[in-house]
Structure formats: structure tokens, C-alpha cells
Design an enzyme around this catalytic site. Structure first.
Site, PDB file in Angstrom:
ATOM      1  N   ASP A 117      -8.970  25.523 -26.790  1.00 24.72           N
ATOM      2  CA  ASP A 117      -8.249  26.017 -27.959  1.00 24.72           C
ATOM      3  C   ASP A 117      -8.933  25.389 -29.179  1.00 24.72           C
ATOM      4  OD1 ASP A 117      -6.134  27.046 -29.616  1.00 24.72           O
ATOM      5  OD2 ASP A 117      -5.323  25.023 -29.643  1.00 24.72           O
TER       6      ASP A 117
ATOM      7  N   ASP B 121      -3.236  22.415 -26.763  1.00 26.03           N
ATOM      8  CA  ASP B 121      -2.200  21.485 -27.222  1.00 26.03           C
ATOM      9  C   ASP B 121      -0.890  22.151 -27.616  1.00 26.03           C
ATOM     10  OD1 ASP B 121      -3.222  22.686 -29.617  1.00 26.03           O
ATOM     11  OD2 ASP B 121      -2.299  21.052 -30.751  1.00 26.03           O
TER      12      ASP B 121
ATOM     13  N   CYS C 170       0.853  -1.191   0.000  1.00 28.50           N
ATOM     14  CA  CYS C 170       0.000   0.000   0.000  1.00 28.50           C
ATOM     15  C   CYS C 170       0.890   1.241   0.000  1.00 28.50           C
ATOM     16  CB  CYS C 170      -0.919   0.015   1.217  1.00 28.50           C
ATOM     17  SG  CYS C 170      -0.051   0.272   2.764  1.00 28.50           S
TER      18      CYS C 170
ATOM     19  N   CYS D 100      -5.555   3.066  10.659  1.00 29.18           N
ATOM     20  CA  CYS D 100      -5.059   2.553   9.375  1.00 29.18           C
ATOM     21  C   CYS D 100      -6.050   2.799   8.247  1.00 29.18           C
ATOM     22  CB  CYS D 100      -4.785   1.057   9.477  1.00 29.18           C
ATOM     23  SG  CYS D 100      -3.583   0.643  10.744  1.00 29.18           S
TER      24      CYS D 100
ATOM     25  N   THR E 168      -7.407  24.871 -32.872  1.00 23.81           N
ATOM     26  CA  THR E 168      -6.571  24.030 -33.725  1.00 23.81           C
ATOM     27  C   THR E 168      -5.851  22.955 -32.914  1.00 23.81           C
ATOM     28  OG1 THR E 168      -6.218  25.904 -35.192  1.00 23.81           O
ATOM     29  CG2 THR E 168      -4.737  24.027 -35.451  1.00 23.81           C
TER      30      THR E 168
END
Length: 722
Positions: free
Chosen positions: A415, A611, A38, A373, A417
Site C-alpha cells: 500500500d 496499514d 519446553c 524427544c 499511504t
């Protein structure tokens, strides 16, 4: 706070693959860590190594099971190996992909206890004395790993770990003569660890499959011969050959004239993609039809798969605010309850003459309940499951903080393009004004050579398709947000957007430009000095899933707006098809200002999707930045999340997943606190004992982990369309 322990009695440490580039007086080493069940295991290793002499920086990623450490060059890595071995974990080199140990072997303490206690129970049936002795042996053997690890943790500053509490409880039960109960306490706790380890493996399975996409070796082409070399030894500029059915070990540029690649594991595209010479292919892609030769472009450890894995590791460090709150709570909660346990053991015998034994027994029980825990695990379990689930459907979220913020988003700014559109425009028309069409295209193509901008690539492709000659361009300058300028064949050539040219210079051409733009085309003007040589119109197409993604976002209450540097007419055409608002002709600075204005209207709950390099400032400004997977490196590094498969439909799924994670997290916190509170009360009133306390601790931990794993189910993040 520790919540689990590795009970290995031995550790095999392999040689480190290789240190990374030295930084100053330090060297970076990487290992793969075995035996972690864990997130708390990773925390324990980090804490122990942080105080080791010579360690400058350490990071242990539970999700990818990797240890990255910056070590003083004068210090041997053997010190690291020794410390990790003492903690009970294994180390192996990151270049070796070994089969994972069976669960029963990884939890050898449980296996040993189960066998010895079964024998002791059998002896007890025939002879109580022998049976009691058997349970004494089982408890002694079982408590040793806990005691050893507790001492190591105490030396490293962790005083209230579950290992310490388990050791005290088991030894206390032995002193009170409760040999059977002492053994069962350790057995039940070890069983809880085993179940937790099983749940943890399920959560990490998707990430491990990602790490196994790249092969260990590659065929390097040297002096006309093929030589098999380790994949990690490849450097940019070297040539490799990949056979059909094999995957690329690195990012590379295709040298062969063409090739077909199955990129589904990386991009999600189910149909093999045909690539031409000089196109970049990502690591993990599979060659489909014929052998291909490529040139390596990625540095060792920095290919597409490595970058995704690194982002996942970094995500663990970006913890959600609620997780930090839980850690702060558990830091004072455990010592408080331990103090209460001490008072329970001392006050009744001293002030009311009660027997010491029953109250000492109650105090030991409280010690086990004291460690929260389940509470500590509740948040990491949910976050890890959610991040793995998101990665599986093509969304990479950089940490719990970003995941938590997603559910608060009320507006998405896009955006155009490469985000809402394919980002692969093509030339639709060339208009010659003072030069012939082919000459206009040739000059523009020569100037754009070497550029990676989608519009530039379209002009270059059209120039090649017409078999036109390229000339060498010099003194090239990028006019940020406007175009490009340079010298071609002695002429001062510019390729710019029409809005940056004075109307009187455009003259009669203005109507032609407006006509093309009204049809949704992007127009650029080719100039020689101030004289206009011609116009080039280009068109981009919407992504196939853009309309449906916008509709699904609207169905879950998320608004959308387009922020683009393109002209108003083109933007209006795209926005009309999508049914969203837009702002056009924006420079990178204008996008930031527009985004800030939108944030003011929506109380800051705005995410930006982009991008390009020019989107990076807006991605950073937004409450949450989301980059497209094939976007620029700057955009990917700046963003808080990425769409690795570049499917816009994953945006509503990400938001739904965030909301579901918040719900699961609240459930886990309620479960953890509820179970602890219930058993605290029943213990004080004498209704439950040591075994019930262990069940509350181990059972609660397993319960919240299994509840968190529900996030891995596909139906948890389905978006309903109204």
C-alpha cells in the site's frame, strides 16, 4: 508426546487476579505458570486440563508462560489449581511479577540426585555394600517424581511419554541389579532437563522483558486527588497521572497540553517524541520531562503490550506444516519402537535359548531411545527462537505457519499511504474557485472533523493552523474509497477525489489538477452539490528507509509493486523514486483483484503490506499479510505478521530469518533422527547401554535446542547489500 518434566514437590497457588467478562455460562481465568522448560510442558498441561470437568477451552502459552481457561461458572477454579499442582507446575496470579526461581531450585530432582549420588559414590570407595545401598536410595528417590507424573499422564491419555519410559527403564535396571547405572540414568536425564530449561529461558527472555514494560500500579486522579490503584483496575474514561521516568500502564490520550515520551521500547524510535493534547500514547511508553495527565482508552488486559503478548500466544497455536508432520510421525514411531523393544526382550530367549538378562537390558535401552524427544522439540525450539528474534528487531510473526510461508514469498505488494510513505500528509496549497481559500478549507475541515484518515487529519491541522472557524457537520456519510459527504451550515458539502467527478463538471480546473498531480501531490475537490468550490493539494513523504528496503528486497530476489487508491500521477512519482511498478486508483475490491492477478503470475507466493482498514481484504487475500504497527486494528488482526517498529528494513530481515529457520529446522530433524538411528543400531549390536541411551535422548534434545538458539544471534539475519 512429553519431552521434559517439572520435578517440583510443592506448589504455591495464588488467588486469581480476576475473571474476564463472562461469556454465556463460562468465565475466563488467567494464571502465570511456573516450572515449564519446553513447549511439551505446555502441551502436557493443556491435555490434562482439557479432560477436566467444566473446562470449555484451555490455552497454555509456553512463550509467555500464561494459562488462559474458559471454565463453567458452576465449577470452582480450585479444580484447575489441583490438576496443575499434581503435574508439578506452579500457578500465580498474572498481576504479580515475581523473580524467577534459580535453575537449580526449579530442577530439585537433579539437585537431590547429584547430592545423594555423590555421597553414594564416596561410600562406594570405602565400602561397596554401603555404596550400592546409597545408589539404591538415590534411584528410589529420583524415580518417584517421574512415576507420579507418568501415572497422571497415562490417566490423561498420554501413554508413551518420556516419564513413563524413564520409570520403566530405571525400575528395570534396579530389578537387574544395576543400581549404579539406574541412578546415573536418572541423573543424566535430569541434567539434560536442566540444560534444556536453561536454553528455554534464553529463548523466552526477550518476551518476558516485553511483558515487564507496564507497571503494576498507577496514579488515578479522582476528585482532584491522586490515588494509587492496581493497573489492571483502570477502565476507559478514568484519568491518570504519570511522573517522569515512569511508564504508561495503559493506552491513553494525553490531556496535558504537551508531553515528551520515550517510545523506544514499543516503536523502536530512539529519540523521545513530543506529543500534543488529544494524541494517543501507547502503554509501555516512558514520560521524559514533566508529569502528564491522561485519559485511559484501553480496556483492562487490552493495551498495546497486552495485544502484542496475545499475538505471541496465538502464534504458538498456528503451527507450521512441518511441525504437524513431525507430530504425526512421532505418534506412530514411539509405539513402533516400543513394540520392537518387546520383541528384542522376548524372541532371543524363547527361540534361541539366550539368557533373559542381557536381552532385557537391551530392551530397556531401546525403551529410552524410543521416545523421539529431540525430534519433537526440534521444530518448536527453532520456531520459538525465530519468533523471539523477530520480535526483538521489530517484527511480530503470528506463528510457525506464517514464519514458514515467508521464505516462499517472491513478490511484495505495498500500500502507499502509511506504508511506503509516512502517512502524515500536509496541505501544500488551497485553490479557491467559487469560494475564497479560507472558506474552502473551513468547509472541508468541518466535514472531516472526527475522521482518522491521514488526508482528513492534514486538512484539519491546516484549518487549525490558519485559525479558521469550524462549523458543525451533520448527516456525514463516508463514500468508501472516494471521499466524504455531509451537511455544513445548510450546504451539501463533499470532499472527493477528482477522478470521481465527471470531466465536464471539472471544466477548466482539470488542467490545474493535472499540474498538481504531476508534481506528486494528492488533490481533493471540495464541492457544494455539483458546484466546485475549490481544490486542496496535499503531499506525503516517503519513509526514510523505503528506498533501501526495496533495494535489499531486490538483492535477495524479492520483487515489489505498489497498489494504491491514490491517483496515477502521484503513484507514478512515488514509484519512480522507489524504482518499482505500481497500480493506482484502486478501490479495496480492485486491490483484491489486482493482488489475485499478481498471485496467478507468481504461483501464489505474494505478500501484502498495508496499514488501513481498506487494506484488510487484500491482507487476507495475500499468501501472507503484513501490517504496519500503528495501522488500524482491523489490519493488525487480519495480517499474519506486523512491523511493530514500522521499519520497512525489517521486511528483508524477516524473509532471511524464515529461510534461516527452515535451514535450522532441517538440521535439527537430521540431528534428531541421526542420533536415534545411531544408538538404535549400536544397542542392537550390544555396543552401548542405558547411559548411552540417556545421552542420546537428553543430549539430542539439548543439541537441537542449542542449535535453534543460533537464530537469536543478530548476524543470523543480516541482509547483505550488493
Amino acid at each position: 508426546m512429553s519431552t521434559c518434566t517439572s520435578t517440583k514437590s510443592c506448589c504455591s497457588v495464588d488467588k486469581v487476579v480476576q475473571p474476564a467478562t463472562a461469556i454465556g455460562a463460562t468465565t475466563r481465568y488467567k494464571w502465570s505458570v511456573g516450572g515449564m522448560d519446553c513447549a511439551s510442558c505446555a502441551t502436557n498441561i493443556e491435555k490434562a486440563l482439557a479432560v477436566t470437568p467444566g473446562v470449555k477451552q484451555v490455552r497454555v502459552a509456553f512463550a509467555t508462560e500464561r494459562l488462559v481457561i474458559d471454565l463453567d461458572q458452576k465449577v470452582s477454579p480450585k479444580n484447575i489449581e489441583k490438576t496443575v499442582k499434581q503435574l508439578g507446575f506452579t500457578l500465580k496470579s498474572t498481576d504479580r511479577k515475581e523473580a524467577e526461581e534459580p535453575l537449580w531450585k526449579a530442577h530439585s530432582t537433579f539437585t537431590l540426585l547429584a547430592v545423594v549420588m555423590t555421597l553414594a559414590g564416596t561410600f562406594m570407595y570405602f565400602d561397596p555394600v554401603w555404596g550400592s545401598s546409597g545408589f539404591l536410595v538415590a534411584t528410589t528417590l529420583g524415580v518417584l517424581p517421574f512415576a507420579r507424573k507418568a501415572l497422571i499422564q497415562i490417566r490423561n491419555g498420554t501413554w508413551f511419554g518420556i516419564e513413563t519410559l524413564m520409570t520403566l527403564a530405571a525400575l528395570g535396571a534396579l530389578i537387574l541389579g544395576e543400581t549404579v547405572e539406574a541412578g546415573l540414568v536418572l541423573l543424566l536425564f535430569s541434567l539434560g532437563e536442566l540444560l534444556e530449561g536453561f536454553a528455554g529461558r534464553k529463548a523466552k527472555a526477550g518476551i518476558k522483558s516485553l511483558m515487564q514494560l507496564t507497571p503494576d500500579t498507577a496514579w488515578k486522579v479522582q476528585d482532584g486527588e491522586r490515588i494509587e490503584v492496581p493497573a489492571y483496575s483502570l477502565v476507559p474514561g478514568e484519568r491518570i497521572e504519570v511522573l517522569p521516568g515512569d511508564r504508561l500502564p495503559v493506552d491513553a490520550v494525553l490531556d496535558s497540553s504537551h508531553g515528551s515520551f520515550d517510545e523506544s521500547a514499543v516503536t523502536g524510535e530512539s529519540i523521545p517524541v513530543n506529543r500534543k493534547a488529544n494524541e494517543k500514547i501507547m502503554a509501555g511508553s516512558m514520560v521524559v520531562d514533566q508529569p502528564v495527565r491522561l485519559t485511559v482508552v484501553s480496556e483492562p488486559g487490552e493495551n498495546a503490550i497486552d495485544r502484542i503478548v496475545n499475538l505471541i500466544e496465538e502464534a504458538e497455536e498456528r503451527r507450521a506444516p512441518v511441525a504437524r508432520m513431525v507430530d504425526a510421525f512421532s505418534a506412530w514411531y514411539t509405539p513402533l519402537v516400543m513394540g520392537l523393544a518387546a520383541l528384542v526382550m522376548i524372541i532371543p530367549p524363547l527361540f534361541s535359548g539366550a539368557d533373559w538378562t542381557p536381552w532385557a537390558y537391551k530392551a530397556l535401552t531401546l525403551l529410552l531411545i524410543a521416545c523421539p524427544c529431540a525430534l519433537v522439540v526440534s521444530i518448536p525450539a527453532a520456531v520459538t527462537s525465530a519468533l523471539a528474534s523477530a520480535a526483538r528487531f521489530g517484527a511480530l510473526v503470528k506463528g510457525g505457519a506464517a514464519l514458514e510461508q515467508l521464505r516462499n514469498i517472491r513478490m511484495l505488494a505495498f500500500d502507499k499511504t502509511g506504508t511506503l510513505t509516512e502517512g502524515k500528509p500536509r496541505v501544500t496549497r488551497v485553490v479557491g474557485i467559487s469560494e475564497q481559500e479560507d472558506k474552502v478549507l473551513s468547509l472541508a475541515g468541518s466535514l472531516e472533523m472526527g475522521s482518522s484518515h491521514p488526508l482528513a487529519n492534514a486538512i484539519i491541522d491546516e484549518t487549525k493552523n490558519r485559525n479558521l472557524r469550524f462549523s458543525e457537520a451533520t448527516d456525514i456519510r463516508v463514500l468508501t474509497g472516494r471521499g466524504v459527504q455531509g451537511t455544513v451550515s445548510g450546504r451539501d458539502i463533499k470532499v472527493v477525489a477528482p477522478r470521481y467527478i465527471d470531466e465536464k463538471d471539472l471544466g477548466e480546473n482539470k488542467s490545474t489538477i493535472e499540474s498538481l498531480e504531476s508534481e506528486g501531490y494528492t488533490v481533493v475537490v471540495v464541492q457544494d452539490g455539483e458546484a466546485i468550490l475549490g481544490l486542496i493539494s496535499l503531499a506525503d513523504t516517503l519513509r526514510e528507509d523505503a528506498v533501501e528496503a526495496i533495494r535489499k528486497l531486490k538483492n535477495i530476489g524479492i520483487g515489489s509493486i505498489m497498489l494504491t487508491g491514490d491517483n496515477r500521477r502521484t503513484a507514478a512519482t512515488i514509484a519512480d523514486k522507489l524504482g518499482i511498478d505500481y497500480q493506482a486508483e484502486l478501490s479495496p475490491e480492485d486491490k483484491v483483484k489486482a493482488l489475485q492477478a499478481i498471485q496467478a503470475q507468481n504461483n501464489g507466493a505474494v505478500a501484502m503490506v498495508g496499514d488501513g482498514i481498506n487494506d484488510a481484504p487484500a491482507l487476507k487475500t495475500a499468501e501472507l499479510g503484513i501490517a504496519m504497527g500503528r495501522g488500524s486494528d482491523v489490519a493488525l488482526e487480519t495480517a499474519d505478521a506486523a512491523l511493530t517498529h514500522e521499519r520497512l528494513l525489517e521486511l528483508p530481515r524477516m524473509i532471511q530469518l524464515s529461510k534461516k529457520t527452515a535451514s535450522i529446522t532441517r538440521q535439527n530433524i537430521a540431528l534428531a533422527l541421526g542420533v536415534n538411528t545411531l544408538f538404535l543400531l549400536t544397542t542392537l549390536f550390544g555396543m552401548t547401554g542405558l547411559m548411552a541411551a540417556v545421552l542420546s535422548d537428553a543430549g539430542g534434545t539439548v543439541l537441537v535446542t542449542l542449535n535453534a538458539l543460533r537464530l537469536m544471534r543478530k548476524e543470523c539475519v543480516q541482509v547483505k547489500v550488493l
